[in-house]
Design an enzyme around this catalytic site. Structure first.
Site, PDB file in Angstrom:
ATOM      1  N   CYS A 118       0.951  -1.009  -0.031  1.00  0.00           N
ATOM      2  CA  CYS A 118       0.018  -0.040  -0.008  1.00  0.00           C
ATOM      3  C   CYS A 118       0.718   1.284  -0.068  1.00  0.00           C
ATOM      4  O   CYS A 118       2.013   0.989  -0.144  1.00  0.00           O
ATOM      5  CB  CYS A 118      -0.767   0.005   1.191  1.00  0.00           C
ATOM      6  SG  CYS A 118      -1.854  -1.569   1.424  1.00  0.00           S
ATOM      7  N   ASP A 132      -3.593  -8.914   8.007  1.00  0.00           N
ATOM      8  CA  ASP A 132      -2.359  -8.836   8.813  1.00  0.00           C
ATOM      9  C   ASP A 132      -2.286  -7.617   9.699  1.00  0.00           C
ATOM     10  O   ASP A 132      -1.889  -7.332  10.649  1.00  0.00           O
ATOM     11  CB  ASP A 132      -0.782  -9.095   8.214  1.00  0.00           C
ATOM     12  CG  ASP A 132      -0.950  -8.078   6.926  1.00  0.00           C
ATOM     13  OD1 ASP A 132      -1.953  -7.450   6.414  1.00  0.00           O
ATOM     14  OD2 ASP A 132       0.449  -8.027   6.428  1.00  0.00           O
ATOM     15  N   ILE A 174      12.237 -11.277 -18.897  1.00  0.00           N
ATOM     16  CA  ILE A 174      12.422 -10.571 -20.425  1.00  0.00           C
ATOM     17  C   ILE A 174      13.835 -10.730 -20.838  1.00  0.00           C
ATOM     18  O   ILE A 174      14.947 -11.115 -20.359  1.00  0.00           O
ATOM     19  CB  ILE A 174      12.190  -8.840 -20.148  1.00  0.00           C
ATOM     20  CG1 ILE A 174      13.380  -8.414 -19.006  1.00  0.00           C
ATOM     21  CG2 ILE A 174      10.767  -8.633 -19.564  1.00  0.00           C
ATOM     22  CD1 ILE A 174      13.281  -6.902 -19.074  1.00  0.00           C
ATOM     23  N   SER A 217      11.133 -12.231  -5.611  1.00  0.00           N
ATOM     24  CA  SER A 217      12.354 -11.807  -6.272  1.00  0.00           C
ATOM     25  C   SER A 217      13.483 -12.791  -5.587  1.00  0.00           C
ATOM     26  O   SER A 217      13.466 -13.058  -4.643  1.00  0.00           O
ATOM     27  CB  SER A 217      12.773 -10.603  -6.202  1.00  0.00           C
ATOM     28  OG  SER A 217      13.218 -10.088  -5.041  1.00  0.00           O
ATOM     29  N   GLY A 218      14.766 -12.646  -6.251  1.00  0.00           N
ATOM     30  CA  GLY A 218      16.001 -13.292  -5.511  1.00  0.00           C
ATOM     31  C   GLY A 218      16.986 -12.342  -5.035  1.00  0.00           C
ATOM     32  O   GLY A 218      17.861 -12.545  -4.944  1.00  0.00           O
TER      33      GLY A 218
END
EC number: 6.3.5.4
Length: 647
Positions: free
Chosen positions: A2, A105, A311, A384-385
């Site tokens: 948010c 949460d 990509i 993500s890594g």
């Protein structure tokens, strides 16, 4: 995920209507962060207003609406982020008498604060968050940011009012936010490509640092920014250096096989927690070690094919899309790839000042924005890594810095000091590599100085900004660990506390939230970080192989041919762009007359680099890109402020 915003007045001076209208305007500037719902709460007598924009991830019903009030009415909170272990916290709270109307949460977080207080609650939370919490009983505002700095939070003064928000664009909406450029902070942009916390590009404005809590009240606001020292006022509930020192003092005692098993279990749990959502979840997949491991652990815990996204770059010899496609096929992912041209990438550049509402010059922002846009077409959350390099010694610059530091140790101290004095007079020439670059490190007091030389763009950025003094950062410490650990540990800590939150995580947050996509980074679970810090360097690098332990865990899920691949950066051909399609844009922004009129940069410092670059004499594109990113940002900022002041 948010966006939040708000204000705190030194004394009640606005009616409830104007307060609500201004707070709503600030919140609506963050529409991209939360397109699903909005809310405003204000207390005229207390001079406080909170605004919230919601991207619904957990509990899609109105029961997750914010700002949210605690069950007893004491606290009101606007919150950005996710507490991944909220179900476990809720299970602890229910036997203690707490009842819940929904399953967000946010509601659990408020109940936990009631039960345990803010500090202990944050220490119990495993998540990413930025929090604005108003305490009606104590009449004070609490601001807090997660351990690693995944979620952003700015605060500063607009006239005599304190304003705060997830992005600067919210603060800009206050008509009295006329804070000029902080020239000292601008030197950090030139050196690092970003401005690290607690600095911001504006005077009288600051960032919350990772793992920090800040208490503000009417008296604090009335005292003004001149009395505010963010490094002292923002106190830690979790401190990376202290936690690394503790981990080093109690190192892992087992063998590498045992470490592999423990890391596998930790990562499986970290990934599993971040797969919890009431919306579709996917993964950014580049084909490298870190994202491949995240994708493998996701697929191992999913009954359905995981959505993966990558990509490719048409005509590029750094194209990783085939690697990602091969790995996705092996894992059984539902894979989507998109090939983009140079024109596709260049089309993103004009959008960067609005996307990054503080000047930001890591050119990988362009491909990151493209993959975020692609992922948003299929999911609302993407893992993500990020974090693998900083925790498991993944960068070649670490290796080069250690090599140079060891070489310097063989040079007699008097000779080093003499050489260092000569190097100090080189200016930007030391950026061109070879002996000049090595000489620039001869005066190093410790590994911190050597490493700063490795990562710096402008060596003397204050020379390009008239009237500026070079602002300090964590990278100015000769020994970031204060005597604990090894030089390798010290460099990883410096990156973890600075480069990771203020560059990598900022880049992912802004590009993903620009398209209303939530990004989660399981390798940055605090338990994984503290475990990694306890490991010997031999578990991270052996010979020419980096991230050894991560690759061993990945090898449990994919064949060796998909594990041992050369590292490739997620970059952009900035030099080619500036000599090609972006040349007219850059010429306009770097025009000497314009630079002189605007009065921020020294045209005498900038123009020679531009001309040498165009003539092929020097590879100055990194120096020029951060100047250009500031110039483009400044034009955008002035246009926004003119619109606000004219409305």
């Amino acid at each position: 995920m948010c966006g939040l915003a708000g204000m705190l007045l030194p004394e009640p001076s606005l009616g409830i209507g104007p307060m609500q209208a201004l707070a709503r305007r600030m919140g609506d500037a963050l529409l991209h962060r939360g397109p699903d719902d909005s809310g405003v709460w204000a207390d005229e007598a207390a001079g406080i207003a909170l605004a919230h924009r919601r991207l619904s991830i957990l509990d899609l019903s109105p029961l997750g609406h914010q700002p949210m009030t605690s069950a007893d009415g004491r606290y009101v909170m606007a919150y950005n982020g996710e507490v991944y272990n909220f179900a476990g916290l809720r299970a602890e709270l229910e036997p203690l008498g707490h009842a819940f109307s929904g399953h967000s949460d946010t509601e659990v977080l408020l109940a936990a604060i009631l039960q345990w207080g803010l500090d202990e609650t944050l220490q119990r939370c495993n998540g990413m968050f930025a929090i604005a919490l108003w305490d009606r009983e104590q009449r004070c505002l609490w601001l807090a940011r997660d351990r690693v700095g995944k979620k952003p939070l700015y605060y500063g003064w607009a006239g005599d009012t304190l304003v705060f928000g997830s992005e600067l664009k919210a603060l800009w909406q206050h008509p009295e936010f006329d804070n000029d450029i902080d020239r000292d902070a601008l030197t950090l942009l030139l050196r690092l490509d970003y401005i690290p916390a607690p600095h911001s590009i504006h005077q009288r404005c600051f960032k919350m640092m990772p793992g920090r809590i800040l208490r503000l009240d009417a008296a604090t606001v009335a005292a003004g920014p001149s009395a505010h020292r963010p490094e002292q006022a923002q106190r830690p509930f979790w401190d990376a250096r202290a936690r690394m020192q503790a981990a080093l003092a109690a190192p892992f005692r087992g063998g590498i096989d045992e470490a592999e098993q423990q890391l596998d279990a930790l990562l499986r749990d970290a990934v599993g927690l971040r797969m919890v959502a009431d919306v579709p979840v996917g993964v950014f997949l580049s084909g490298g070690t870190d994202s491949s491991l995240v994708a493998a652990l996701m697929q191992a815990q999913s009954n359905q094919p995981v959505h993966s996204f990558s990509i490719g770059f048409s005509g590029s010899h750094h194209d990783e899309a085939p690697l990602a496609r091969e790995l996705a096929a092996h894992l059984g992912c539902d894979h989507t790839e998109l090939y983009v041209s140079g024109a596709d990438a260049l089309a993103v550049v004009p959008q960067l000042p609005a996307m990054f509402d503080e000047p930001f010059a890591d050119a990988s922002q362009v491909p990151t924005a493209l993959v975020a846009r692609l992922a948003r077409q299929g999911v609302t959350v993407a893992l993500s890594g990020d974090g693998g390099d900083e925790l498991f010694f993944g960068y070649m610059r670490y290796v080069r810095a250690l090599r140079n530091w060891q070489m310097l140790g063989r040079v007699p101290a008097p000779l080093r000091r003499w050489l260092g004095a000569r190097a100090g007079r080189q200016g930007e020439a030391s950026r061109t590599g070879g002996m000049a670059a090595l000489l620039a490190e001869t005066g190093a007091r410790g590994i911190g100085d050597v490493y700063r030389n490795r990562i710096s763009r402008w060596r003397d950025p204050a020379a390009a900004v008239p009237g500026a003094q070079l602002a300090g950062s964590f990278y100015d410490l000769a020994d970031p660990l204060h005597g604990a650990g090894t030089p390798a540990d010290a460099m990883m800590l410096a990156d973890f506390t600075t480069y990771l939150p203020d560059d990598l995580l900022c880049k992912v947050d802004r590009t993903s939230m620009a398209v209303s996509l939530e990004a989660r980074a399981p390798l940055l679970d605090w338990r994984v970080a503290e475990f990694a810090w306890s490991l010997p360097l031999a578990f991270k690098r052996q010979g020419d192989t980096s991230k050894v332990l991560l690759k061993r865990v990945l090898g449990r899920y994919v064949p060796p041919s998909m594990v041992h691949r050369p590292k490739r950066g997620f970059g952009a051909p900035v030099g080619d762009w500036l000599r090609g399609d972006l040349r007219p844009w850059a010429d306009e922004l770097l025009d000497p007359g314009r630079l002189q009129r605007e009065g921020v940069f020294s045209a005498a410092a900038i123009q020679p680099l531009w001309q040498q670059f165009l003539g092929g004499e020097r590879k100055w594109h990194t120096h020029l890109w951060n100047v250009l990113m500031f110039q483009a940002w400044q034009a955008h900022w002035r246009a926004v402020r003119a619109e606000v002041q004219g409305s």
